[in-house]
Design a protein around this motif. Structure first.
Motif, short mmCIF file in Angstrom:
data_model
loop_
_atom_site.label_atom_id
_atom_site.label_comp_id
_atom_site.label_asym_id
_atom_site.label_seq_id
_atom_site.Cartn_x
_atom_site.Cartn_y
_atom_site.Cartn_z
N SER A 300 0.85 -1.20 0.00
CA SER A 300 0.00 0.00 0.00
C SER A 300 0.89 1.25 0.00
O SER A 300 0.60 2.24 -0.69
CB SER A 300 -0.92 0.03 1.23
OG SER A 300 -1.76 -1.10 1.25
N ALA A 301 1.97 1.19 0.78
CA ALA A 301 2.91 2.32 0.81
C ALA A 301 3.54 2.51 -0.58
O ALA A 301 3.74 3.64 -1.04
CB ALA A 301 3.99 2.08 1.86
N ALA A 302 3.81 1.39 -1.27
CA ALA A 302 4.38 1.50 -2.63
C ALA A 302 3.36 2.17 -3.57
O ALA A 302 3.72 3.03 -4.39
CB ALA A 302 4.75 0.11 -3.16
N ARG A 306 3.59 5.71 -5.85
CA ARG A 306 3.29 5.79 -7.28
C ARG A 306 2.15 6.76 -7.59
O ARG A 306 2.29 7.63 -8.44
CB ARG A 306 2.93 4.38 -7.79
CG ARG A 306 2.52 4.37 -9.25
CD ARG A 306 2.33 2.98 -9.82
NE ARG A 306 3.59 2.25 -9.85
CZ ARG A 306 3.82 1.11 -9.19
NH1 ARG A 306 2.86 0.56 -8.48
NH2 ARG A 306 4.99 0.52 -9.27
N TYR A 307 1.03 6.64 -6.87
CA TYR A 307 -0.17 7.39 -7.26
C TYR A 307 -0.24 8.80 -6.66
O TYR A 307 -0.80 9.69 -7.27
CB TYR A 307 -1.44 6.62 -6.89
CG TYR A 307 -1.65 5.37 -7.72
CD1 TYR A 307 -2.09 5.46 -9.04
CD2 TYR A 307 -1.40 4.11 -7.21
CE1 TYR A 307 -2.28 4.33 -9.82
CE2 TYR A 307 -1.58 2.97 -7.98
CZ TYR A 307 -2.02 3.09 -9.28
OH TYR A 307 -2.20 1.96 -10.04
N SER A 308 0.29 8.98 -5.44
CA SER A 308 0.14 10.32 -4.83
C SER A 308 1.42 11.13 -4.86
O SER A 308 1.38 12.36 -4.92
CB SER A 308 -0.32 10.20 -3.37
OG SER A 308 -1.67 9.84 -3.32
N ALA A 315 8.53 3.14 -6.01
CA ALA A 315 7.46 2.15 -5.82
C ALA A 315 7.88 0.82 -6.42
O ALA A 315 7.71 -0.25 -5.80
CB ALA A 315 6.16 2.65 -6.48
N ASP A 316 8.44 0.87 -7.63
CA ASP A 316 8.92 -0.36 -8.28
C ASP A 316 9.93 -1.09 -7.40
O ASP A 316 9.94 -2.31 -7.31
CB ASP A 316 9.63 -0.04 -9.62
CG ASP A 316 8.64 0.42 -10.68
OD1 ASP A 316 7.43 0.21 -10.50
OD2 ASP A 316 9.10 0.99 -11.71
N CYS A 317 10.79 -0.30 -6.75
CA CYS A 317 11.86 -0.86 -5.93
C CYS A 317 11.26 -1.65 -4.75
O CYS A 317 11.70 -2.77 -4.45
CB CYS A 317 12.76 0.28 -5.44
SG CYS A 317 13.96 -0.21 -4.22
N ILE A 318 10.23 -1.09 -4.11
CA ILE A 318 9.60 -1.79 -2.98
C ILE A 318 8.91 -3.07 -3.47
O ILE A 318 9.06 -4.15 -2.89
CB ILE A 318 8.57 -0.87 -2.27
CG1 ILE A 318 9.30 0.31 -1.61
CG2 ILE A 318 7.77 -1.66 -1.24
CD1 ILE A 318 8.38 1.32 -0.94
#
Ligand code: NAD
Length: 357
Positions: A300-302, A306-308, A315-318
């Motif tokens: 969710s954190a990823a 990405r979105y916010s 995000a990709d890394c997580i």
């Protein structure tokens, strides 16, 4: 870059899983040279205990002033007997509405490493699936007129499903745009053979489909969709549906992936700010035991990055770190199944992911 993130840890396993996600975010920030400022606010049962209401004004103000919001979960046995309007879960509807979050994005992806955890037959899951459900979040029957009245058989209760063209169009656009970023395939789910509100839903979606000729668009009745999700989930890519149908179908979709502890979600509105949370609840049966699977909250954190926050590669890394840890065979108890693996605790799983980042 610097961002302010509001943390709503909530109840049960909420504090454990949000703390895990914060560790992952801090590691990611250090790697990519960002700074995240975290501020915690009360929500749910802990807010009832401390200040008497599930959604304090200060929490709403804090979320509105932040770049994004990360939520754990609310609720638990302790508050189950309270009347509906002061139940912890009431805070969820309140915060979504205060932040103008009318879209819920729920990915339901089958991880190859976890195929055996799916309750579906191997011949079905061997084809894999990766679905995003786009659920309308602030309209329909959960927000419609309701009450009690005298009916044909005495007292009766009623709830009303109502959708405007504006509400359908705005969720429809999110769904078509989501499809454009994926495999350009969208299925809209309704009950247009019975419900007037669904007939308007379908008509409006068809009009929108003309604006997106590249998207392969289809409609399906909700009863059929419930069957198709277990019969052949890989036929779906992006699904768009109303609040209540989305509530039910997204739980079904999560179940067939094999673990409720691994699925993230994003709630979005017109602003960049969103609210990100795991799809599961507060799991009071394992709260405080360091047994929870933190992956849904970490993913969710990823999604939040990405979105916010526009941090795509972070995000990709997580997400890649989560894949790598699962591929290496590490499991928390909920996904260990009968593999004979000694399950990791919540904090151990967090550490594994942190190490890969
Ligand atoms: P739940 O999702 O909390 O738990 C269902 C089962 O899944 C439990 O056995 C639990 O131990 C397990 N589980 C859930 N998340 C897990 C994780 N991360 N790791 C390992 N196992 C996990 O659903 P429930 O039991 O129906 O509800 C418990 C409370 O949560 C209720 O008060 C309910 O109202 C609330 N709830 C809150 C939210 C939310 O905050 N968004 C959503 C659903 C339910």
């Amino acid at each position: 870059m610097e961002f302010n993130i509001a943390l709503l840890k909530g109840d049960g396993i909420g504090p454990e899983i949000v703390d895990s996600a914060v560790r992952i975010l801090e590691k990611t920030a250090a790697k990519f040279g960002h700074r995240f400022n975290f501020t915690s606010y009360l929500i749910g049962g802990c807010a009832i205990d401390e200040v008497g209401v599930p959604l304090p004004e200060e929490t709403v103000k804090g979320c509105l002033a932040s770049d994004s919001v990360l939520l754990g979960a609310v609720g638990g046995y302790k508050w189950d007997g309270l009347p509906g309007d002061i139940r912890p879960e009431k805070a969820l509807l309140g915060i979504r509405s205060a932040l103008g979050l009318y879209t819920n994005l729920r990915p339901a992806k089958l991880y190859p490493a976890l195929r055996s955890a799916s309750p579906l037959k191997d011949e079905i899951v061997s084809r894999g699936f990766d679905i995003v459900i786009v659920r309308e979040l602030t309209g329909g029957i959960y927000f419609g007129d309701r009450g009690y009245r005298e009916g044909k058989y005495g007292q009766e209760a009623f709830d009303t499903e109502a959708y405007s063209v504006t509400e359908i169009e705005r969720i429809g656009r999110v769904a078509f745009e989501t499809a454009m970023k994926r495999n350009k395939k969208l299925c809209s789910i309704d009950k247009a053979n019975v419900l007037e509100s669904s007939r308007l839903w379908r008509k409006t979606m068809h009009a929108l489909a003309e604006e997106y000729p590249e998207v392969e668009y289809s409609d399906m009745f909700v009863d059929n969709a419930a069957m198709q999700l277990v019969r052949d989930p890989c036929q779906f890519d992006v699904i768009v549906t109303s609040n209540m149908f989305g509530d039910i179908l997204s739980d079904e979709a999560s179940q067939i992936t094999g673990s409720i502890g691994m699925l993230p979600s994003a709630s979005l509105g017109a602003a960049k700010r969103g609210m990100y949370e795991p799809i599961h609840g507060s799991a009071p049966d394992i709260a405080g035991q360091d047994k929870a699977d933190p992956i849904a909250t970490i993913l969710s954190a990823a999604m939040m990055l990405r979105y916010s926050l526009g941090l795509e590669k972070e995000a990709d890394c997580i997400e890649a770190a989560v894949d790598k840890v699962l591929d290496a065979g590490w499991r928390t108890a909920d996904i260990a199944g009968d593999t004979g693996t000694v399950p990791l605790s919540c904090s151990e799983m967090t550490k594994k992911i942190e190490e890969v980042i």
